[in-house]
Design a protein around this motif. Structure first.
Motif, PDB file in Angstrom:
ATOM      1  N   GLN A 117       0.890  -1.078  -0.126  1.00  0.00           N
ATOM      2  CA  GLN A 117       0.064  -0.005   0.088  1.00  0.00           C
ATOM      3  C   GLN A 117       0.684   1.112   0.114  1.00  0.00           C
ATOM      4  N   VAL A 118       0.547   2.098  -0.791  1.00  0.00           N
ATOM      5  CA  VAL A 118       0.968   3.593  -0.686  1.00  0.00           C
ATOM      6  C   VAL A 118      -0.144   4.608  -0.128  1.00  0.00           C
ATOM      7  N   GLN A 119       0.392   5.305   0.904  1.00  0.00           N
ATOM      8  CA  GLN A 119      -0.562   6.551   1.402  1.00  0.00           C
ATOM      9  C   GLN A 119      -0.093   7.864   0.641  1.00  0.00           C
ATOM     10  N   LEU A 120      -0.913   8.606   0.185  1.00  0.00           N
ATOM     11  CA  LEU A 120      -0.508   9.697  -0.281  1.00  0.00           C
ATOM     12  C   LEU A 120      -1.240  10.809   0.104  1.00  0.00           C
ATOM     13  N   VAL A 121      -0.762  12.238   0.628  1.00  0.00           N
ATOM     14  CA  VAL A 121      -1.411  13.318   1.079  1.00  0.00           C
ATOM     15  C   VAL A 121      -0.861  14.376   0.338  1.00  0.00           C
ATOM     16  N   GLU A 122      -1.786  15.096  -0.327  1.00  0.00           N
ATOM     17  CA  GLU A 122      -1.705  16.229  -0.897  1.00  0.00           C
ATOM     18  C   GLU A 122      -1.856  17.552  -0.125  1.00  0.00           C
ATOM     19  N   SER A 123      -1.195  18.706  -0.266  1.00  0.00           N
ATOM     20  CA  SER A 123      -1.219  19.886   0.385  1.00  0.00           C
ATOM     21  C   SER A 123      -1.096  21.069  -0.589  1.00  0.00           C
ATOM     22  N   CYS A 146       2.645  16.519  -2.642  1.00  0.00           N
ATOM     23  CA  CYS A 146       2.039  15.388  -2.249  1.00  0.00           C
ATOM     24  C   CYS A 146       3.232  14.290  -1.541  1.00  0.00           C
ATOM     25  N   THR A 147       3.007  13.973  -0.736  1.00  0.00           N
ATOM     26  CA  THR A 147       3.997  13.279   0.431  1.00  0.00           C
ATOM     27  C   THR A 147       3.392  11.932   0.243  1.00  0.00           C
ATOM     28  N   ALA A 148       4.389  10.887   0.033  1.00  0.00           N
ATOM     29  CA  ALA A 148       3.881   9.260   0.202  1.00  0.00           C
ATOM     30  C   ALA A 148       4.393   8.473   1.444  1.00  0.00           C
ATOM     31  N   SER A 149       3.880   7.773   1.772  1.00  0.00           N
ATOM     32  CA  SER A 149       4.353   6.804   2.648  1.00  0.00           C
ATOM     33  C   SER A 149       3.939   5.285   2.565  1.00  0.00           C
ATOM     34  N   GLY A 150       4.691   4.382   2.996  1.00  0.00           N
ATOM     35  CA  GLY A 150       4.306   2.994   2.748  1.00  0.00           C
ATOM     36  C   GLY A 150       5.394   2.132   1.878  1.00  0.00           C
ATOM     37  N   ARG A 151       5.157   2.047   0.774  1.00  0.00           N
ATOM     38  CA  ARG A 151       6.074   1.350  -0.170  1.00  0.00           C
ATOM     39  C   ARG A 151       7.185   2.360  -0.820  1.00  0.00           C
TER      40      ARG A 151
END
Length: 125
Positions: free
Chosen positions: A1-7, A22-27
């Motif tokens: 899974q990849v979590q993406l958060v825009e700002s 857009c910052t990603a976390s996960g893979r």
């Protein structure tokens, strides 16, 4: 899974500039090509820009070419969209998305595996 958060979305006057993040976390972020899409009220979500996982190759929609620039910092797991010369028709919710394999930079929504929640950009005339 990849979590993406825009700002970075906000209200701006026509002719102004914004930078979305857009910052990603996960893979592993550098395994994914990244794209930006947007959706205006009553319209379909449309492709804006994309960047390959490594190497800097980019693609843009004709409507933003020359005004928007996509970039990424793999060390910070972040993709950016620099938007200049904004127009009222750029008003939309902007979404970032991740695509695997990372050497593809597709323009179609179905090609992307993970999506953020979106950030609102409003351009006043």
């Amino acid at each position: 899974q990849v979590q993406l958060v825009e700002s970075g979305g906000q209200l701006v006057q026509a002719g102004g500039s914004l930078r979305l993040s857009c910052t990603a976390s996960g893979r592993t972020f550098s395994n994914y090509a990244m794209g930006w899409f947007r959706q205006a009220p009553g319209k379909e979500r449309e492709f804006v820009a994309a960047i390959i996982a490594v190497g800097g190759i980019t693609r843009y929609a004709d409507s933003v070419k020359g005004r928007f620039t996509i970039s990424r910092d793999n060390a910070k797991n972040t993709v950016f969209l620099q938007m200049n010369s904004l127009k009222p028709e750029d008003t939309a919710v902007y979404y970032c998305a991740a695509e695997s394999p990372g050497y593809l930079i597709s323009t179609t929504r179905a090609s992307y595996d993970y999506w953020g929640q979106g950030t609102q950009v409003t351009v006043s005339s």
